[in-house]
Design a protein around this motif. Structure first.
Motif, PDB file in Angstrom:
ATOM      1  N   ALA A 111     -21.449  -7.617  -4.129  1.00 56.51           N
ATOM      2  CA  ALA A 111     -22.871  -7.830  -3.877  1.00 56.51           C
ATOM      3  C   ALA A 111     -23.730  -6.988  -4.817  1.00 56.51           C
ATOM      4  N   GLU A 112     -23.230  -5.821  -5.221  1.00 56.90           N
ATOM      5  CA  GLU A 112     -23.983  -4.985  -6.158  1.00 56.90           C
ATOM      6  C   GLU A 112     -23.976  -5.590  -7.558  1.00 56.90           C
ATOM      7  N   ILE A 113     -22.882  -6.217  -7.939  1.00 58.99           N
ATOM      8  CA  ILE A 113     -22.855  -6.928  -9.217  1.00 58.99           C
ATOM      9  C   ILE A 113     -23.846  -8.086  -9.189  1.00 58.99           C
ATOM     10  N   ALA A 114     -23.920  -8.793  -8.063  1.00 54.87           N
ATOM     11  CA  ALA A 114     -24.883  -9.890  -7.933  1.00 54.87           C
ATOM     12  C   ALA A 114     -26.313  -9.384  -8.095  1.00 54.87           C
ATOM     13  N   ILE A 115     -26.611  -8.242  -7.507  1.00 51.60           N
ATOM     14  CA  ILE A 115     -27.951  -7.653  -7.647  1.00 51.60           C
ATOM     15  C   ILE A 115     -28.233  -7.302  -9.101  1.00 51.60           C
TER      16      ILE A 115
ATOM     17  N   ASP B 126     -22.212 -13.154  -4.173  1.00 49.43           N
ATOM     18  CA  ASP B 126     -22.603 -12.763  -2.813  1.00 49.43           C
ATOM     19  C   ASP B 126     -21.685 -13.423  -1.779  1.00 49.43           C
ATOM     20  N   ALA B 127     -21.419 -14.698  -1.979  1.00 46.03           N
ATOM     21  CA  ALA B 127     -20.560 -15.424  -1.036  1.00 46.03           C
ATOM     22  C   ALA B 127     -19.141 -14.867  -1.055  1.00 46.03           C
ATOM     23  N   LEU B 128     -18.631 -14.518  -2.228  1.00 49.68           N
ATOM     24  CA  LEU B 128     -17.290 -13.943  -2.324  1.00 49.68           C
ATOM     25  C   LEU B 128     -17.240 -12.573  -1.668  1.00 49.68           C
ATOM     26  N   HIS B 129     -18.311 -11.814  -1.800  1.00 47.00           N
ATOM     27  CA  HIS B 129     -18.396 -10.520  -1.112  1.00 47.00           C
ATOM     28  C   HIS B 129     -18.242 -10.704   0.396  1.00 47.00           C
ATOM     29  N   ALA B 130     -18.894 -11.727   0.923  1.00 48.31           N
ATOM     30  CA  ALA B 130     -18.865 -11.973   2.369  1.00 48.31           C
ATOM     31  C   ALA B 130     -17.544 -12.579   2.825  1.00 48.31           C
ATOM     32  N   THR B 131     -16.952 -13.452   2.006  1.00 51.63           N
ATOM     33  CA  THR B 131     -15.717 -14.151   2.396  1.00 51.63           C
ATOM     34  C   THR B 131     -14.725 -14.128   1.233  1.00 51.63           C
ATOM     35  N   PRO B 132     -14.081 -12.980   0.987  1.00 50.97           N
ATOM     36  CA  PRO B 132     -13.229 -12.836  -0.208  1.00 50.97           C
ATOM     37  C   PRO B 132     -11.999 -13.728  -0.222  1.00 50.97           C
ATOM     38  N   ASP B 133     -11.606 -14.280   0.926  1.00 49.88           N
ATOM     39  CA  ASP B 133     -10.404 -15.117   0.976  1.00 49.88           C
ATOM     40  C   ASP B 133     -10.690 -16.608   0.765  1.00 49.88           C
ATOM     41  N   GLN B 134     -11.956 -16.967   0.561  1.00 54.19           N
ATOM     42  CA  GLN B 134     -12.307 -18.383   0.470  1.00 54.19           C
ATOM     43  C   GLN B 134     -11.832 -18.976  -0.857  1.00 54.19           C
ATOM     44  N   ARG B 135     -10.869 -19.886  -0.784  1.00 55.53           N
ATOM     45  CA  ARG B 135     -10.241 -20.432  -1.990  1.00 55.53           C
ATOM     46  C   ARG B 135     -11.219 -21.218  -2.848  1.00 55.53           C
ATOM     47  N   ALA B 136     -12.171 -21.872  -2.221  1.00 57.07           N
ATOM     48  CA  ALA B 136     -13.150 -22.643  -2.993  1.00 57.07           C
ATOM     49  C   ALA B 136     -13.967 -21.733  -3.909  1.00 57.07           C
ATOM     50  N   LEU B 137     -14.260 -20.527  -3.440  1.00 52.64           N
ATOM     51  CA  LEU B 137     -14.995 -19.577  -4.272  1.00 52.64           C
ATOM     52  C   LEU B 137     -14.123 -19.061  -5.418  1.00 52.64           C
TER      53      LEU B 137
END
Length: 276
Positions: free
Chosen positions: A204-208, A237-248
């Motif tokens: 999330a800090e990289i996104a900022i 941001d989405a990967l920060h929240a859900t790091p296991d999501q394969r679509a991301l």
């Protein structure tokens, strides 16, 4: 109980701006990450760039078990009082024989303090994800990179790079964008391990950071427009929240070396093990 010294590479104005956007200065982010990795550690934060910063003697520096240098929008090749104070601080770290670790501008400060050279990257930046970082022959057996894959991606955002390593330095990893991605420097009795990327940062800090430098990224040709930067930042941001999501993983073109927090922090964890 280990006692760590975290050196902010930001000026007071830069710390205030980062707190306004990310909630923490770079030093406060480093301290938070270190507390997660070593909950029993005592951590002191200092800001060597500041005019009123404490100036440590070699004897005072030896009271710390390790020193950490943060990233910052710092250009170590500029002849300013802020840069001069930080270079003097790093030379004291070396001469005190302390083990130290730095990322991004922290690596560049150590390089310049030991006699190497840093430059503005010619016609390019590296932002968001540093791709396909690969160890050198020396890096494959170096403890800083122990446990790393044969090639990996890492969070990064920088427009400066190491042009020439100092004497008594070892190049440990490179990629196609930035030759010096990881290095060891032995200088004046001290040992420094550093990386050009950011193992201490949350995604999330990289996104900022991408959002804050949106126009610069467009100017550098990394994105067609600011909307494209926002799209990339939103994915992080989405990967920060859900790091296991394969679509991301598929959308960003990454694997667990980047998505998994413990994997992103390998270099920092290896350094802590080495100084214990």
């Amino acid at each position: 109980m280990p006692h760590y010294l975290v050196a902010e590479s930001e000026t007071p104005e830069e710390r205030a701006a980062r707190r306004a956007h990310a909630g923490k200065s770079s030093g406060e982010t480093y301290a938070a990450t270190l507390r997660q990795l070593r909950p029993d550690a005592e951590i002191t934060i200092v800001a060597p760039a500041d005019d009123a910063a404490q100036v440590y003697t070699r004897e005072e520096m030896r009271a710390f078990d390790a020193v950490f240098l943060t990233g910052a929008p710092l250009h170590v090749y500029e002849d300013t009082p802020e840069v001069a104070r930080q270079l003097a601080f790093m030379r004291t770290v070396f001469s005190a024989g302390r083990r130290s670790f730095g990322s991004c501008a922290g690596l560049q400060l150590a390089v310049a303090a030991a006699g190497g050279k840093v430059r503005k990257m010619p016609d390019r930046m590296e932002a968001g994800i540093a791709r396909r970082i690969t160890p050198t022959e020396a890096g494959r057996t170096h403890p800083l990179l122990a446990g790393r894959a044969a090639s990996w991606d890492a969070p990064a955002i920088h427009g400066d790079e190491v042009e020439r390593l100092p004497e008594d330095a070892t190049l440990l990893a490179s990629n196609a964008v930035t030759r010096v991605q990881a290095a060891e420097i032995r200088h004046d009795g001290g040992i420094f391990w550093g990386v050009q990327y950011h193992p201490e940062l949350a995604l999330a800090e990289i996104a900022i950071a991408l959002r804050r430098q949106s126009e610069a990224l467009v100017d550098a040709g990394l994105a067609e427009n600011t909307a494209a930067v926002e799209t990339r930042a939103a994915l992080l941001d989405a990967l920060h929240a859900t790091p296991d999501q394969r679509a991301l993983h598929w959308a960003l073109g990454i694997d667990d070396e980047f998505a998994d927090e413990a994997r992103r922090r390998i270099e920092l964890s290896n350094f802590l093990e080495a100084v214990e």
